[in-house]
Design an enzyme around this catalytic site. Structure first.
Site, short mmCIF file in Angstrom:
data_model
loop_
_atom_site.label_atom_id
_atom_site.label_comp_id
_atom_site.label_asym_id
_atom_site.label_seq_id
_atom_site.Cartn_x
_atom_site.Cartn_y
_atom_site.Cartn_z
NE ARG A 192 -3.83 -2.54 1.86
CZ ARG A 192 -4.55 -3.21 2.42
NH1 ARG A 192 -4.09 -3.19 3.74
NH2 ARG A 192 -5.46 -3.98 2.03
CE1 TYR A 230 -3.33 1.25 -7.48
CE2 TYR A 230 -3.43 -0.20 -9.62
CZ TYR A 230 -2.81 0.89 -8.80
OH TYR A 230 -1.85 1.62 -9.43
CD GLU A 231 -0.55 -2.69 -3.57
OE1 GLU A 231 -0.33 -2.75 -2.20
OE2 GLU A 231 -0.15 -2.82 -4.49
N GLY A 232 -6.70 -2.35 -1.91
CA GLY A 232 -7.69 -1.80 -0.79
C GLY A 232 -8.17 -0.60 -1.02
#
Ligand code: CAA
Ligand code: FAD
Length: 379
Positions: A243, A362-364
């Site tokens: 992240r 993205y990536e959460g």
């Protein structure tokens, strides 16, 4: 406390900035338009040692730290966010877990190939029905003598199709939610492993995003990363650092947009004077610069924490959240500074604005970053 970059970090920034200017920026708009991934750019990054920045030399890396890594992603994203995420997914999502959880043989083989750039990496977690809710994944891996047989679909995979090594998460025990997940390193070309739909996207269009299909795909047990059931922990701890790579991408995109907006505001005249001389524009630029600097500090801090073996999960979720929102605001304002011209492909700010949006997803998603931060505050 020392906010100054080391000599090595400063040198790396200059090197990546030159490379980005000379080898990445000239084709960025064209690759975006054509949705074209350029393996040659990745190969040049490998020649410069960027594909293995934080890993020790014995595993093919250059032995630098995570601050150097985020600086590299930032500088690449300043001219081309697709190139930034190619490196970020390769390094922090595909390589990091092998460095952290791999046995010696896996490091000497897979990590070495990734670090030297002989192989490009990808990370396959998301599924059509399991995006934010990772534990509900449906892909299964069933033990069969010395192999595991994988069946299922992964979607949205960055570097999908062009990568050589894929870190794939699958359920070895479908009845046990988190504790039933395991991680496998799957090589491109393995029988039963193919590529499905390539997404047509709003932004980061020269970074391929592709579906992976597993149909009775036989993977040797030596390719399992960690032990059976370790997969969820491996996936989550990988994202803790990953992240921050996306935060660095967001900082780079925002900085690129600000640079363009400042230049334009100084040159564009209306009412007989440069538009930058209007407080309405110069205050906008000041707010953009301030938010970028705050994002950069959060990002470098999270990288510094990781380099110093201190907890960095919360810091990384915060940097991604703040820098992603900043990138979206700053790029939108950059288009505003350009007026109508900003809305066209004659200038790069519309591309920056399209690219910025993904850093909130993205990536959460940024809602998930808030969930992660909130849980850490209250647990
Ligand atoms: N490190 C280690 N272990 C962790 C962890 C971490 N960061 N986070 C959670 N765990 C452990 C917990 O301790 C817990 O273990 P126990 O069962 O032993 O207690 C277990 O994992 C389950 O944790 P949660 O109850 O918190 O799990 P959850 O189901 O509620 O999900 C979540 C938590 C944060 C929402 C998680 O599902 C998540 O991060 N979702 C977002 C998915 C995501 O980010 N996807 C990114 C895909 S990659 C990508 O997008 C690539 C790209 O950009 C290029
Ligand atoms: P959903 O989970 O369906 O979410 C939809 C909306 O609901 C979002 O706004 C979300 O924030 C919100 N929401 C969901 N749950 C909650 C909650 N509990 N509280 C509040 N709000 C909630 N994945 C990989 O594994 N590897 C990759 O390389 C990869 N690369 C990607 C590249 C691109 C270009 C894209 C678009 C995605 C990529 N992804 C990758 C997948 C990405 O991580 C997911 O898209 C993301 O995690 C969100 O999942 P979802 O799309 O299924 O949305």
């Amino acid at each position: 406390m020392n906010f100054q970059l080391t000599e090595e970090q400063d040198m790396l920034r200059k090197m990546v900035r030159d490379f980005a200017k000379n080898d990445v920026e000239p084709t960025a708009a064209e690759r975006d338009e054509e949705e074209r991934f350029d393996r040659g750019i990745f190969d040049k990054m490998a020649e410069l040692g960027l594909t293995g920045i934080p890993w020790p030399e014995e595993y093919g890396g250059i032995g630098a730290d995570y601050v150097s890594y985020v600086i590299a992603v930032e500088e690449l994203s300043r001219v081309c966010a697709s190139t930034g995420v190619t490196l970020s997914a390769h390094l922090s999502l595909a390589s990091w877990p092998i460095y952290k959880y791999g046995n010696e043989e896996q490091k000497k083989n897979f990590l070495y190939r990734l670090a030297t750039g002989e192989a490009l990496g990808a990370y396959a977690l998301s599924e059509p029905g399991a995006g934010s809710d990772v534990a509900s994944m449906k892909t299964v891996a069933v033990k069969d003598h010395d192999d595991y047989i994988l069946n299922g679909n992964k979607v949205w995979i960055t570097n999908g199709g062009v990568a050589d090594l894929y870190l794939v998460f699958a359920k070895t025990n479908p009845d046990a939610k988190h504790k039933g997940v395991s991680a496998f390193i799957v090589e491109k070309g393995t029988e039963g492993f193919s590529f499905g739909k390539k997404e047509k996207k709003l932004g980061i269009r020269s970074s391929p995003t592709t579906e992976l299909v597993f149909e009775n795909c036989r993977v040797p047990k030596e390719n399992m990363l960690g032990a059976e059931g370790d997969g969820f922990k491996i996936a989550m701890s990988t994202l803790d650092g990953g992240r921050n790579g996306i935060a660095a991408q967001a900082v780079g995109i925002a900085q690129g947009a600000l640079d363009a907006a400042v230049e334009y505001a100084k040159g564009r005249e209306q009412f007989g004077k440069p538009i930058a001389t209007n407080q309405g524009i110069s205050f906008k630029l000041a707010d953009m610069a301030t938010a970028i600097e705050a994002s950069r500090l959060l990002t470098y801090q999270a990288a510094w924490l990781e380099s110093n073996d201190l907890p960095y999960g919360k810091a990384s979720a915060m940097s991604k959240l703040f820098a992603g929102d900043t990138a979206m605001q700053v790029t939108t304002e950059a288009v505003q500074v350009f007026g109508g011209y900003g809305y066209t492909k004659d200038y790069p700010v519309e591309r920056y604005m399209r690219d910025a949006k993904i850093t909130q997803i993205y990536e959460g998603t940024n809602e998930i970053q808030r969930l992660v931060i909130g849980r850490m505050l209250t647990k």
